[in-house]
Each structure stands twice: as structure tokens, then as C-alpha cells.
Design a protein around this motif. Structure first.
Motif, PDB file in Angstrom:
ATOM      1  N   PRO A  21       0.794  -1.285   0.019  1.00 41.27           N
ATOM      2  CA  PRO A  21       0.114   0.045   0.112  1.00 41.27           C
ATOM      3  C   PRO A  21       0.901   1.302  -0.108  1.00 41.27           C
ATOM      4  CG  PRO A  21      -1.051  -1.650   1.484  1.00 41.27           C
ATOM      5  CD  PRO A  21       0.537  -2.089   1.189  1.00 41.27           C
ATOM      6  N   ALA A  22       1.649   1.348   0.824  1.00 49.40           N
ATOM      7  CA  ALA A  22       2.832   2.579   0.862  1.00 49.40           C
ATOM      8  C   ALA A  22       3.609   2.742  -0.542  1.00 49.40           C
ATOM      9  CB  ALA A  22       3.902   2.150   2.022  1.00 49.40           C
ATOM     10  N   LEU A  23       3.865   1.580  -0.959  1.00 50.24           N
ATOM     11  CA  LEU A  23       4.695   1.543  -2.222  1.00 50.24           C
ATOM     12  C   LEU A  23       3.884   2.066  -3.250  1.00 50.24           C
ATOM     13  CD1 LEU A  23       7.354   1.202  -3.694  1.00 50.24           C
ATOM     14  CD2 LEU A  23       6.601  -1.523  -3.976  1.00 50.24           C
ATOM     15  N   ALA A  24       2.531   1.680  -3.211  1.00 52.16           N
ATOM     16  CA  ALA A  24       1.577   2.024  -4.355  1.00 52.16           C
ATOM     17  C   ALA A  24       1.487   3.791  -4.321  1.00 52.16           C
ATOM     18  CB  ALA A  24       0.339   1.170  -4.276  1.00 52.16           C
ATOM     19  N   GLU A  25       1.447   4.074  -3.114  1.00 52.73           N
ATOM     20  CA  GLU A  25       1.102   5.584  -2.809  1.00 52.73           C
ATOM     21  C   GLU A  25       2.452   6.368  -3.419  1.00 52.73           C
ATOM     22  OE1 GLU A  25       0.099   8.727   0.669  1.00 52.73           O
ATOM     23  OE2 GLU A  25       0.473   6.605   1.132  1.00 52.73           O
ATOM     24  N   TYR A  26       3.648   5.785  -3.040  1.00 51.35           N
ATOM     25  CA  TYR A  26       4.591   6.526  -3.434  1.00 51.35           C
ATOM     26  C   TYR A  26       5.057   6.387  -5.197  1.00 51.35           C
ATOM     27  CZ  TYR A  26       9.623   8.009  -3.412  1.00 51.35           C
ATOM     28  OH  TYR A  26      10.605   8.643  -3.619  1.00 51.35           O
ATOM     29  N   LEU A  27       4.866   5.379  -5.568  1.00 50.10           N
ATOM     30  CA  LEU A  27       4.854   5.178  -7.129  1.00 50.10           C
ATOM     31  C   LEU A  27       3.793   6.088  -7.827  1.00 50.10           C
ATOM     32  CD1 LEU A  27       5.576   1.220  -7.686  1.00 50.10           C
ATOM     33  CD2 LEU A  27       7.178   3.079  -7.464  1.00 50.10           C
ATOM     34  N   THR A  28       2.718   6.137  -7.298  1.00 50.08           N
ATOM     35  CA  THR A  28       1.796   6.985  -7.942  1.00 50.08           C
ATOM     36  C   THR A  28       2.085   8.580  -8.027  1.00 50.08           C
ATOM     37  OG1 THR A  28      -0.205   5.344  -7.051  1.00 50.08           O
ATOM     38  CG2 THR A  28      -0.729   7.724  -7.816  1.00 50.08           C
ATOM     39  N   ALA A  29       2.735   8.795  -6.901  1.00 52.73           N
ATOM     40  CA  ALA A  29       3.274  10.207  -7.006  1.00 52.73           C
ATOM     41  C   ALA A  29       4.347  10.438  -7.565  1.00 52.73           C
ATOM     42  CB  ALA A  29       3.245  10.641  -5.546  1.00 52.73           C
ATOM     43  N   HIS A  30       5.494   9.527  -7.627  1.00 50.60           N
ATOM     44  CA  HIS A  30       6.938   9.542  -8.223  1.00 50.60           C
ATOM     45  C   HIS A  30       7.269   8.899  -9.360  1.00 50.60           C
ATOM     46  CE1 HIS A  30       7.651  12.330  -4.595  1.00 50.60           C
ATOM     47  NE2 HIS A  30       7.131  11.095  -3.737  1.00 50.60           N
ATOM     48  N   LEU A  56      14.619   1.214  -6.835  1.00 52.78           N
ATOM     49  CA  LEU A  56      13.530   0.714  -6.623  1.00 52.78           C
ATOM     50  C   LEU A  56      13.996   0.089  -4.884  1.00 52.78           C
ATOM     51  CD1 LEU A  56      10.426  -0.007  -6.468  1.00 52.78           C
ATOM     52  CD2 LEU A  56      10.777  -1.909  -7.666  1.00 52.78           C
ATOM     53  N   ARG A  57      15.210  -0.540  -4.914  1.00 52.40           N
ATOM     54  CA  ARG A  57      15.670  -1.076  -4.000  1.00 52.40           C
ATOM     55  C   ARG A  57      15.535  -0.174  -2.645  1.00 52.40           C
ATOM     56  NH1 ARG A  57      19.813  -3.600  -7.040  1.00 52.40           N
ATOM     57  NH2 ARG A  57      21.375  -2.272  -6.452  1.00 52.40           N
ATOM     58  N   SER A  58      15.943   1.190  -2.937  1.00 52.43           N
ATOM     59  CA  SER A  58      16.220   1.987  -1.841  1.00 52.43           C
ATOM     60  C   SER A  58      14.865   2.583  -1.438  1.00 52.43           C
ATOM     61  CB  SER A  58      16.996   3.407  -2.531  1.00 52.43           C
ATOM     62  OG  SER A  58      18.154   3.150  -3.087  1.00 52.43           O
ATOM     63  N   ARG A  59      13.848   2.726  -2.224  1.00 51.83           N
ATOM     64  CA  ARG A  59      12.570   3.030  -1.896  1.00 51.83           C
ATOM     65  C   ARG A  59      11.951   2.014  -1.011  1.00 51.83           C
ATOM     66  NH1 ARG A  59      14.766   5.897  -4.740  1.00 51.83           N
ATOM     67  NH2 ARG A  59      15.688   6.510  -2.465  1.00 51.83           N
ATOM     68  N   ILE A  60      12.150   0.700  -1.662  1.00 52.55           N
ATOM     69  CA  ILE A  60      11.478  -0.304  -0.666  1.00 52.55           C
ATOM     70  C   ILE A  60      12.172  -0.337   0.788  1.00 52.55           C
ATOM     71  CG2 ILE A  60      11.582  -2.920  -0.431  1.00 52.55           C
ATOM     72  CD1 ILE A  60      11.352  -3.089  -3.352  1.00 52.55           C
ATOM     73  N   ALA A  61      13.633   0.033   1.002  1.00 59.49           N
ATOM     74  CA  ALA A  61      14.341  -0.140   2.268  1.00 59.49           C
ATOM     75  C   ALA A  61      13.493   0.989   2.955  1.00 59.49           C
ATOM     76  CB  ALA A  61      15.704   0.139   1.948  1.00 59.49           C
ATOM     77  N   GLU A  62      13.616   2.204   2.390  1.00 57.66           N
ATOM     78  CA  GLU A  62      13.175   3.204   3.164  1.00 57.66           C
ATOM     79  C   GLU A  62      11.611   3.010   3.647  1.00 57.66           C
ATOM     80  OE1 GLU A  62      13.140   6.594   0.153  1.00 57.66           O
ATOM     81  OE2 GLU A  62      15.397   6.669   0.323  1.00 57.66           O
TER      82      GLU A  62
END
Length: 311
Positions: free
Chosen positions: A114-123, A298-304
Motif C-alpha cells: 500500500p505504501a509503495l503504491a502511494e509512493y509510485l503513484t506520486a513519483h 526501487l531497492r532504496s525506496r523499498i528499504a525506506e
């Protein structure tokens, strides 16, 4: 057999697509080629490599043993070539179009996606991410053979072709339904330590993809001469907490997950009566994509996104 001077290197992209898609039509879609063009390329590959490479099995193409032996080195070679010719700073998440497959249990469907979906939608609105669960016990090796970009797994020894980084660690909590007679009788409040006798007396449901009745917490119990009663195992975390919510079973779950689902599932969350070692979760990938900018990003975003859940 061909040598390098006479071999059309473009055929390697076709072979890679066929090994992944097992269909001339889908391979053509992936490469922007017509199905007849892919079939013609396959014919040339067979002549050049001296092997049938694929045979039809029902609605799909099955690879020969020789073709399968080429899959890993071919993917590695193509990734290296891509990295070699890629222009510096060519990756822009705002406009990039990539598809990623991430292997992980349904824990990550709740805690990451869910958080990744929100982030990808925006960025990064054109990136596509698919969460899959690799059923085999050895998920690291399965990752290499099933076209998966990343795997999210508990800490495990890695083969030479794999790299990984810790993304979070998790403690464990006990969950029980709010109207549970055992916790009500002892007037336990949210966050209390569940008494050891009650913990061992009650029936447990355990997360296990293999149906193993021993898991997190059993070694700690054995060290003090106690054991619990596992009445049920389930291969998904969502099944575990739903079983607890509708019965008098209890369960040990990762603490962040337990607190996340407790309100919607009407659960109480307690501290366990034994010291349960935290589990460390790792993000794992193939070395061939270690320097790929899309994968690095994407690895960095997942870790964050997972870091806040660390114990």
C-alpha cells in the motif's frame, strides 16, 4: 554451429524473451515484434545453436535442457550489455517504464505494497510492480529461475550470484480476539505480558508455508521445559490473524503486523511471556542487476518504506 563473426546478436534478445515468456506471441509483444518474426528468429537460433531449443507442450513452449542452461548466463550477459551502453543519468523515475516482480509473503501485501503504491503513484506512475509468493522451500534459488527481480526473505545464506541488504527487523507479539475468555478471565489489558501458563495452555495457530508445527518461540519454550499446543498451521499471515479473530486460538505474529491488523480484526495485542529473538528481513537480488539504476532506485525506496517497522 556459428561463431561470433557470423552470429546475429539480436537473436539473443529473442532467445531471452522466449525463455521468459514460453510463447512466440508474448515474446513478440515484449520485443515489439510480430509473431512470424519471432518464429523466424527461433528458426535461425535453432540452426545457429544446433539445438531444437523449444518444443510445444499444450499451449506453451517448453525449453530443452540446452536452452535452460543458457537462461542464467544469457540474462547476465544482456544485463551487462545494457549497463555498458546505458547513458549516464538515463533513469528518471517520473517517466521511466519498467516492470518489477517482487517475491514475498502476504506480510508485504499489508506492510509494503500500500505504501509503495502511494509512493509510485506520486513519483513513478509508469512503473509496474507485481508481488508474487514463490512456493518452493528454497526461495532464493527459485528467484533465479522464475524471473523475479527481488525477494524479501528472513536472513539466509546467499549463493555467489545473489546480493542482499537488511531492510528491517521485527519483534513478536501475541494476538487474541478481544472477547477471548482466557484473557478476559485474567483481566489482561492491551500490551500486557501474557502469562506463561496461559500462553502454553491455549491453542495456537502458526504461520508456516510447509505445515511445520514448530516455529518462532518453540525453541525458547523448550529451553525452560515448556511447550505450546499448535492446533493449526496456515501458509499466509492473513489466514493466521483471521483464524484468531474468529476463534479462541492465539498466535505469535511480527509486532508491526499484529498492531497494523489489530483494529480492523478486533484483536488484542500482548507481549509474549518468553524472549523471542527478532527476525531480520533481507531484500535479495541477482548480482546482474546490482548496478541497474531502476533496480537501485526501487531497492532504496523499498528499504525506506520498510525501515519504520523495525523493532
Amino acid at each position: 554451429m556459428s561463431n561470433l563473426s557470423s552470429f546475429d546478436l539480436n537473436l539473443l534478445r529473442v532467445l531471452d524473451a522466449l525463455l521468459s515468456e514460453h510463447s512466440t506471441f508474448r515474446a513478440g509483444e515484449r520485443l515489439g515484434l510480430s509473431q512470424p518474426a519471432v518464429s523466424a528468429a527461433l528458426k535461425r537460433l535453432r540452426l545457429s545453436l544446433g539445438d531444437k531449443l523449444f518444443f510445444r507442450s499444450g499451449q506453451k513452449l517448453e525449453a530443452t535442457e540446452f536452452a535452460l542452461s543458457l537462461k542464467e548466463p544469457l540474462q547476465d550477459l544482456l544485463s551487462r550489455i545494457e549497463a555498458l551502453i546505458r547513458a549516464p543519468d538515463a533513469f528518471d523515475p517520473a517517466t521511466a517504464e519498467h516492470k518489477f516482480r517482487i517475491s514475498g509473503s502476504d506480510f508485504f501485501a499489508e506492510m509494503l505494497m500500500p505504501a509503495l503504491a502511494e509512493y509510485l503513484t506520486a513519483h513513478a506512475p509508469s512503473l509496474r510492480v507485481h508481488l508474487v509468493d514463490l512456493v518452493p522451500d528454497d526461495r532464493v534459488d527459485a528467484m533465479a529461475s522464475q524471473n523475479v527481480d527481488f525477494a524479501l526473505l528472513p536472513e539466509t545464506p546467499l549463493p555467489e550470484w545473489a546480493e542482499g541488504q537488511p531492510v528491517f527487523s521485527s519483534s513478536f507479539s501475541v494476538i487474541a480476539r478481544k472477547a477471548h475468555p482466557g484473557t478476559k478471565e485474567r483481566a489482561l489489558a492491551q500490551g500486557d505480558v501474557m502469562p506463561l501458563d496461559l500462553f502454553c495452555e491455549l491453542q495456537h495457530v502458526l504461520f508456516s508455508t510447509e505445515g511445520n508445527p514448530k516455529g518462532i518461540g518453540d525453541e525458547a519454550l523448550a529451553q525452560i521445559g515448556r511447550e505450546r499446543h499448535v492446533a493449526m498451521t496456515l501458509p499466509v499471515f492473513s489466514g493466521v490473524y483471521r483464524a484468531v479473530a474468529s476463534s479462541d486460538l492465539i498466535a505469535l505474529l511480527p509486532s508491526a503486523f499484529a498492531h497494523r491488523v489489530s483494529r480492523s480484526a478486533d484483536l488484542d495485542v500482548f507481549e509474549p511471556p518468553i524472549l523471542v529473538d527478532p527476525v531480520r528481513l533481507f531484500l535479495i537480488w541477482h548480482r546482474r542487476v546490482s548496478n541497474s539504476p531502476p533496480h537501485q532506485w526501487l531497492r532504496s525506496r523499498i528499504a525506506e518504506l520498510l525501515h519504520p517497522f523495525s523493532a
